[in-house]
Design an enzyme around this catalytic site. Structure first.
Site: not given
Ligand code: FAD
Length: 806
Positions: A90, A221, A272, A303, A570, A583, A585
């Protein structure tokens, strides 16, 4: 206190202002610093907290802010670096935010992020500049691709316009209009130009001021303490913090804290390269960090953005430079390698002549994370309560990802479909170092490529095969990969059906014809007339057994599950918001035994959903049978003729009704037969153990010859299911929709008693529908592939295609 911060891109603030001391090591590159945070000496670290967020980059800070907004208190952020310019990605990112994305979730998260950065950017210096974004096309193919991107954006609610080279140059005077054929303009794109860390700091400081959060820089940490499947605390170099929830917002360091607990994250760090030129005469006098639009030249994998009077150049042109987690160390920077920028500079000069031959005054090589499928890795680790991750997120999605993970941690589920980011989406092989490497390499390599949705990966392949793969390949199966499985998209031998159906199968051209064959059309029509066999082995098969199995599934499902043994139902499994988590069966195969049949792509996500809700008193056992059983779909009007020829069981309509299951013998092979069909034709799904697979195939094939049996591909499988109107989870339905919106209200039984999501469904039913899944048939077919916007007669986008086929 102000401390000099060396080697930052021009236009980036030259001073950190919140206290931590940086010791710049002169022998290293100017941008490499060791951070020492003195704040801990003044501020005693808490010994106990509700939640510890590891990582004070944009992701950790955004998560903390959203959690605070959702009522969380007693939170802690720890970071090895000084707050908030921590030295993580960042702090390095030039902050470009292009919102257009092929994934609905990623595009929506980016739009939310822009809205959030805009709203929270109230102080000075300004942290968000809404410059607009331009993507240019140098080739005819790219012009078409930009049109598709504009359409995608429209589907997902983002405004964009295709503009001429002249119009592009009016918005971006540095651009040579003769170098491009067209451009795509997105007015709300922009940049967090002086470091997204400023936005991170603003967010976190709001939560701190409200008393919900404490933050400690200079705190490494060492490990997360996990006992008996639960998070107990976090061991830092400065002491132990007891907590029962931890959120890893650790970006490139994600694997290091997760792996010791068997949480295997398939991601890698990628180097990068970015550089900023000396001032350009054409930008002389510019005082804003950025005023001109951010730019992308995907044809050259580059870019760009303005840095006051200088020009920033970012390159994806070089080969992917991936770094293993154990080689990262504590620094997110690597030495700048000029050879990886060389050709990128030529690209820049050809598009922006003013940047030609300019000296690079700032150059750096920062690392950030790519996951194996390019999506973030978010959610709760499968086997550890309280172990959360939010990793692999760009600044572009930083706001949206924070909101999503906060909802997930607060409610147990986000409010939108996040399956494509779910930590539980990975199949076992995809976490291996080799597989991760190949896929991450590809993700980086193809970041700006024109990718057709049907394009196949070339390596690693042939990881998972069924007993039927050999037969299908020998018939000319065009094999596509799905979660490691090899499946035919169409089978060349079936081109013989084109003689019969030639006039009914279109000749598509261009983009629509790519990764497609007319044989698919022939297979589709032949399946409606004859009988076909489909290799369904990759589909999920989950056995749920035990004295509590029936009640458990009844609670999980919206439909009535506990019908008589041998029945099939179903159903949707809903989340607490009444949205469709899955979803599937469910076949009742015994008094206390159920077979849950689900799609192949999300089987681990489904198993995790069931396991997380299952009682822990031993009354329910969940077993994944996906890889130990194989499955053939025997479907078509002549399916009964074939099956009755090889079994002595009664397979008549009366003896074996629709939506029932029986154990039968096919020849000598024990088979679990389910009278089901996803293609909408008469037939059975036939399940047996892998060892019987070859014999099952041979027996059915032999019996089917006189009925014109053939092996069908998944291209036709998909067009057949669409023709029938069967929904596909992930594309047509998901946790974005209730069963009512999906047209599945008939499978919701509100009167059966309590079940997961019932309360929300009662409210949804009372409120009525504001959106609904509909089928559209085009007069002129064969053009759409899915995700295209649907316009009304006034040109307004009213919806988009969830899936499409010819
Ligand atoms: P970070 O900002 O890296 O934060 C993670 C934090 O975790 C670090 O501060 C680290 O110190 C801390 N941490 C990790 N492990 C520990 C530990 N054990 N103990 C204590 N602390 C720990 N994205 C865009 O959207 N647009 C761009 O233009 C863009 N350009 C980029 C250019 C470059 C050169 C790079 C490197 C990245 C770019 N990105 C861009 C990507 C983007 O910067 C990142 O994806 C994003 O910042 C990640 O945010 P984060 O909060 O997850 O990670």
């Amino acid at each position: 206190m102000l401390f000099p911060l060396q080697g930052k891109p021009d236009g980036v603030e030259l001073y950190g202002d919140n206290g931590p001391q940086r010791q710049v090591i002169p022998s290293l590159r100017a941008t490499l610093c060791v951070f020492v945070d003195s704040s801990l000496e003044e501020k005693k670290m808490k010994k106990e907290a509700n939640l510890v967020i590891i990582g004070g980059g944009i992701v950790g800070a955004s998560a903390a802010w959203h959690l605070w907004k959702q009522g969380w208190k007693d939170m802690v952020i720890v970071d090895q670096g000084p707050l908030w310019e921590t030295g993580g990605s960042t702090s390095h990112a030039p902050g470009l935010i292009f919102q257009t994305n092929g994934s609905k979730l990623m595009c929506k998260m980016a739009q939310y992020t822009v809205q959030m950065y805009r709203e929270r950017d109230t102080g000075t210096p300004k942290a968000w500049y809404e410059t607009g974004g331009i993507e240019v096309a140098r080739t005819t193919e790219r012009v078409q691709e930009l049109k598709r991107r504009k359409a995608l954006a429209a589907s997902y609610g983002l405004e964009g316009h295709i503009i001429s080279p002249k119009e592009a140059a009016e918005k971006m005077p540095l651009l040579d209009p003769n170098a491009i054929k067209a451009a795509y303009w997105i007015p709300s794109d922009g940049d967090a130009p002086i470091g997204a860390w400023r936005i991170a700091g603003k967010l976190a400081n709001e939560a701190i001021a409200a008393g919900a959060l404490e933050a400690y820089g200079g705190t490494w940490v060492e490990k997360i303490d996990v006992q008996n499947g639960k998070v107990q605390g976090v061991q830092t170099k400065q002491g132990y913090i007891k907590c029962n929830q931890v959120l890893l917002a650790t970006n490139i360091w994600g694997k290091q804290l997760a792996e010791p607990h068997g949480v295997n994250l398939p991601l890698m760090a990628a180097q990068h390269i970015y550089a900023v030129t000396e001032p350009l005469a054409e930008l002389a006098g510019e005082t804003d960090p950025i005023r001109l639009p951010i730019m992308r030249d995907q044809d050259h994998c580059m870019y760009y953005r303005q840095h006051k009077d200088s020009w920033g150049i970012g390159s994806y042109q070089h080969e992917p430079l991936l770094v293993n987690s154990h080689e990262i160390g504590k620094d997110a920077m690597r030495p700048y390698t000029p050879e990886h920028m060389e050709s990128g500079l030529a690209s820049s000069a050809s598009l922006f002549p003013a940047s030609a031959n300019k000296e690079l005054v700032t150059k750096f090589n920062g690392m950030f994370t790519f996951s194996m499928d390019g999506n973030p890795i978010m959610g709760q680790a499968p086997h550890i309560n309280g172990f959360w991750t939010c990793i692999g997120v760009w600044v572009t999605q930083g706001g949206g990802a924070g909101k999503l993970i906060a909802e997930w941690m607060t409610e147990g589920e986000p409010t939108v479909n996040a399956a494509s980011c779910d930590i539980n989406r990975f199949h076992p092989h995809s976490k291996s170092p080799e597989y991760t490497y190949h896929r991450v390499y590809k993700q980086y390599d193809e970041v700006y490529d024109i990718l057709h949705p049907g394009m196949q990966v070339l390596t690693p392949r042939n990881l998972r095969t069924s007993p039927f793969t050999r037969h299908i390949k020998s018939m000319g199966g065009e094999m596509w990969e799905s979660n490691g499985w090899e499946r035919p998209q169409w089978v060349e031998e079936n081109s013989r059906f084109l003689e019969q159906y030639d006039d009914q199968v279109p000749h598509r051209t261009g983009w629509e014809a790519m990764c497609w064959s007319r044989v698919q059309g022939a297979e589709h029509l032949a399946a409606r007339d004859n009988v076909s066999m489909y290799d369904l082995t990759n589909f999920g098969k989950i056995q749920v057994t035990g004295s509590g199995a029936g009640d458990f599934l009844e609670y999980m499902a919206a439909n009535k599950i506990q019908k008589k043994v041998g029945s099939i139902v179903y159903t949707a499994l809903c989340n607490k918001h009444g949205k469709i988590k899955q979803d599937l069966t469910v076949a009742r195969t015994g008094e206390h035994e159920y077979l849950v049949l689900t799609g192949g792509g999300f089987v681990y996500h489904d198993i995790e959903w069931l396991r997380r809700h299952a009682p822990t008193d031993g009354t329910v056992t969940i077993t994944d049978l996906t890889s130990s059983w194989c499955t053939i779909g025997l479907w078509g009007p002549k399916a009964r003729d074939v099956l009755s020829a090889v079994t002595s069981n009664d397979v008549s309509n009366e003896g074996f009704p629709y939506f029932t299951t029986q154990e039968i013998y096919i020849g000598s092979i024990p088979v679990r037969a389910c009278r089901l069909s996803y293609i909408g034709e008469l037939g059975w799904e036939l399940y047996t153990e892998h060892s019987y697979g070859e014999a099952l195939w041979d027996t059915l094939w032999e019996a089917g010859k006189e009925h014109g049996i053939f092996a069908g591909g998944f291209g036709a499988f998909d067009s057949l299911r669409l023709e029938k109107g069967y929904r596909g989870w992930g594309s047509d339905i998901s946790t974005d929709y209730t069963p009512y919106e999906a047209g599945l209200g008939w499978a919701v039984k509100l009167k059966k008693g309590d079940f997961l999501g019932r309360d929300a469904l009662v409210k949804a039913k009372e409120a009525g529908l504001t959106q609904k899944l509909c089928a559209i048939v085009f007069d002129e077919g064969g053009r759409a592939l899915g995700s295209e916007p649907v316009y009304d007669m006034d040109g307004n986008v009213v919806s988009y295609l969830t899936s499409s086929n010819y």
